[in-house]
Design a protein around this motif. Structure first.
Motif, PDB file in Angstrom:
ATOM      1  N   ASN A  71       0.827  -1.213   0.000  1.00  0.00           N
ATOM      2  CA  ASN A  71       0.000   0.000   0.000  1.00  0.00           C
ATOM      3  C   ASN A  71       0.860   1.261   0.000  1.00  0.00           C
ATOM      4  OD1 ASN A  71      -2.497  -1.344   0.005  1.00  0.00           O
ATOM      5  ND2 ASN A  71      -2.421  -1.619   2.222  1.00  0.00           N
ATOM      6  N   SER A 118       2.286   4.823  -3.894  1.00  0.00           N
ATOM      7  CA  SER A 118       2.382   6.278  -4.055  1.00  0.00           C
ATOM      8  C   SER A 118       3.697   6.691  -4.711  1.00  0.00           C
ATOM      9  CB  SER A 118       2.255   6.976  -2.699  1.00  0.00           C
ATOM     10  OG  SER A 118       3.323   6.593  -1.832  1.00  0.00           O
ATOM     11  N   GLN A 134      -6.276   0.751  -7.164  1.00  0.00           N
ATOM     12  CA  GLN A 134      -5.108   1.406  -6.577  1.00  0.00           C
ATOM     13  C   GLN A 134      -3.847   0.562  -6.712  1.00  0.00           C
ATOM     14  OE1 GLN A 134      -7.691   0.209  -4.893  1.00  0.00           O
ATOM     15  NE2 GLN A 134      -7.156  -0.519  -2.836  1.00  0.00           N
ATOM     16  N   TYR A 135      -3.986  -0.711  -7.099  1.00  0.00           N
ATOM     17  CA  TYR A 135      -2.813  -1.572  -7.266  1.00  0.00           C
ATOM     18  C   TYR A 135      -2.343  -1.659  -8.716  1.00  0.00           C
ATOM     19  CZ  TYR A 135      -4.009  -2.876  -2.527  1.00  0.00           C
ATOM     20  OH  TYR A 135      -4.290  -2.826  -1.187  1.00  0.00           O
TER      21      TYR A 135
END
Length: 685
Positions: free
Chosen positions: A129, A133, A158-159
């Motif tokens: 996670n 970013s 998001q992955y």
């Protein structure tokens, strides 16, 4: 200031001594662990060297953290640490690498002894996670064996773009085999990772009763990931306990459906000891490269690789460089249903099933199935489930060896054909076939006593033809070799049509060719049959034949009411200019009561006899009656060799076979065009 003079080198140097004080703004301290870092007072130092996560050295070299006094970034247990006192301010790790290491987030492999975590699920997820970013989006699973008790589940957009990497196999003395990664000699007959190998292992905890997946990508509600994902250089080790379950895959790609470009790359991944499939995907747009699989469950429901595809506007699932070893359990590979699957360069061995497929478009190249049926009734390769075809359906197998397996191609229609090239089957078990075309199929060493049918090859119709079935439903062989079997050579046992256009059937302990099927038809041409208990037997059906001989070239006439197929030949050829040739040809029949109704003329296209090439000879025309007929072929190229042949059709509708030698090579009439007539150079071979 002091001045010194060297009398030997006669050189001058100046020593300047300056008094320096360390300003608190640039102060650095050192702590042993992350828990000690948390215990520091906010701002106690501007920079801290942390020697390890749980103990000094457990994550390698020390890591540097800087104090960010106003930061409110959430604590992620690794690169961002909030002091125990809370409030604003965070310790931020200085990262110069192009990856995040799971050890930075508290993951601890087994070889760290007392400080090994029994559940690395959350440290690994925290690292993943956090890294999303960054621009590199790369997670490193450092060498070691990481125990988890829960699923590492990556189920959202998001992955996208994640790179999940272990220690590169390519740098560890070329790890590519089970012996490099596993201890395969352990007494409990289950594979265990080699603890001395520099590899990265994610392992399900022993003793757990939750047998869900180890790594899952995608969701059951078909949420789509739109960018590439890479999983590389990782061993996924299950706990092998409990009842088999569909929720026990090692690596699951769930409802990933990539349009246009390649979606997920799985490279250098070993999967073993899982209760369901090692690697299972409900997906398209996948490349799996260099996959090792070992140890399924104890029953047939466990697969090394299991695939369910998707629609045809998406990319295929490509699985290559695969070794699948089941230790006598499970199924090596299962392409269960769906769209496009390509398997290339593989070794599937010692499973109960080697491979089963029901995919709509399946291509299999360059590999071996070996020892995949300890008890009779299991199969090295089987295509049995495609009951109804679609317009897309096709099956291709090329350059494949099967050793000590049963080989089945029963049931289901592929309207574009089930096409085989260069297939070799050796060992004790038979081949059962329907609705297929073969080029260079060889079978040897079958023991009829070990099979339900005592034959090396059985052609049979196992299901009714579907509306999409081709007109010529049946089995066709070019260059068939059936030799040295303790069994019948070929048994035609219910297939509507069995064609052998060229080949050899020899040195089998039972009959060479047995026409047994009720209402079945065998069309046999250009075959040598010798050294069998007898060349032919029949108790049902019809044999139609031409050019069948024994080992000395003597003609053989099959028993029963065999029908001699019509024959035809090109009589003469003459040059008409420098690019045309005029052919004269006719058809003949020796079957009582039959006459020639027409003769078809063809120009041979090199490679057309191999169905994998998707080539067809050029039909130059159909001519009524036996002839002689005459036809001029125009537009030929100077200095080029051409072959022509004819097919005669009699008034009962039976037609001849292409003029081939026993190895399937075209032997038609040969013409070579030159700028001067060379009638003497033309020859019929």
């Amino acid at each position: 200031m002091s001045i010194y003079f060297n009398t030997i080198t006669r050189s001058l140097f100046i020593l300047v001594i300056i008094s320096v004080s360390i300003h608190p703004l640039f102060s650095q301290t050192s702590v042993n662990t992350i828990s000690q870092l948390r215990a520091l007072s906010p701002g106690a130092s501007s920079q801290v060297a942390v020697l390890g996560y749980y103990e000094p050295g457990d994550w390698g070299n020390q890591r540097i953290y800087n104090w960010a006094g106003t930061s409110t970034v959430p604590d992620n247990e690794g690169t961002v640490i909030q002091p125990n006192s809370g409030g604003n301010g965070r310790w931020i790790m200085v990262v110069t690498e192009n990856y995040y290491d799971v050890k930075w987030f508290g993951a601890a492999p087994e070889h760290y002894g007392e400080n090994a975590r029994m559940d690395n699920q959350f440290p690994i997820l925290s690292c993943i996670n956090a890294v999303m970013s960054t621009t590199h989006k790369t997670v490193l699973i450092s060498n070691g064996i990481y125990i988890t008790t829960g699923v590492i589940r990556l189920t959202g957009s998001q992955y996208n773009g994640l790179r999940l990497r272990g220690v590169p196999w390519s740098t560890n003395n070329g790890i590519t085999t089970f012996g490099d990664i596993y201890d395969i000699s352990n007494s409990d007959n289950w594979t265990k990772p080699n603890y001395n190998a520099p590899i990265s292992v994610i392992k399900r905890s022993n003793g757990e009763t939750d047998y869900r997946h180890i790594i899952q990508i995608g969701t059951t509600d078909q949420t789509e990931l739109t960018n590439d994902i890479l999983i590389e250089d990782i061993v996924i080790h299950g706990n092998k306990q409990g009842s088999p379950s569909s929720d026990g895959h090692g690596l699951l790609l769930n409802y990933y459906d990539k349009v246009g470009n390649l979606g997920v790359i799985i490279r250098n991944v070993a999967v073993d000891s899982n209760r369901a499939s090692g690697f299972s995907f409900f997906a398209a747009g996948i490349l799996a490269d260099n996959i090792l699989y070992c140890d399924g469950g104890d029953i047939m429901g466990q697969h090394g690789i299991q695939g369910f595809g998707s629609s045809f506007d998406h990319e295929p699932a490509v699985i290559k460089n695969v070794e699948s070893w089941g230790r006598g359990r499970g199924m090596g590979i299962d392409f269960a249903s769906g769209s496009q699957f390509i398997l290339d360069h593989f070794f599937v061995h010692n499973n109960q099933y080697g491979m089963k497929t029901a995919g709509e478009h399946v291509e299999i190249y360059n590999g071996t199935f070996q020892n995949n049926n300890p008890p009779p009734g299991f199969y090295g390769f089987s295509s049995r489930q495609r009951v109804e075809g679609t317009k897309h359906d096709i099956f291709i197998m090329d350059n494949v060896v099967l050793k000590d397996n049963v080989f089945l191609m029963y049931r289901g229609e592929y309207p574009n054909g089930k096409k085989f090239g260069n297939v070799q089957l050796t060992g004790k078990y038979m081949a059962g076939i329907s609705h297929s075309r073969f080029w260079k199929f060889e079978i040897e060493g079958v023991d009829g006593a070990l099979n339900s049918v005592p034959a090396a090859i059985r052609t049979a119709e196992m299901a009714a033809a579907t509306p999409h079935a081709p007109d010529d439903v049946g089995v066709t062989f070019h260059n068939l070799i059936v030799k040295n079997n303790n069994a019948e050579g070929v048994r035609a046992d219910g297939a509507p049509i069995t064609r052998i256009k060229s080949g050899r059937i020899y040195n089998n302990t039972d009959v060479g060719y047995f026409q047994r099927g009720i209402d079945g038809v065998s069309i046999l041409a250009n075959i040598e049959i010798f050294g069998n208990s007898e060349p032919f037997a029949t108790n049902n059906g019809i044999i139609k034949y031409t050019n069948i001989v024994d080992g000395q070239g003597n003609p053989i006439i099959p028993p029963g009411n065999a029908i001699r197929l019509p024959e035809s030949n090109i009589i003469t050829a003459s040059v008409n200019g420098t690019s045309n040739v005029t052919l004269t040809f006719e058809g003949t029949t020796t079957q009582p009561g039959r006459n020639i109704s027409s003769v078809r003329l063809y120009q041979y296209v090199p490679g057309s006899e191999n169905p994998l090439n998707n080539l067809s000879d050029i039909h130059l025309g159909t001519f009524s009656g036996p002839g002689p007929h005459e036809h001029t072929v125009t537009g030929l190229q100077e200095g080029t060799l051409y072959r022509f042949y004819t097919i005669a059709v009699d008034n009962a509708g039976d037609e001849g076979i292409e003029p081939l030698d026993f190895d399937g090579n075209m032997q038609g009439f040969t013409v070579e065009i030159h700028n001067i007539p060379l009638q003497s150079g033309w020859n019929k071979i």
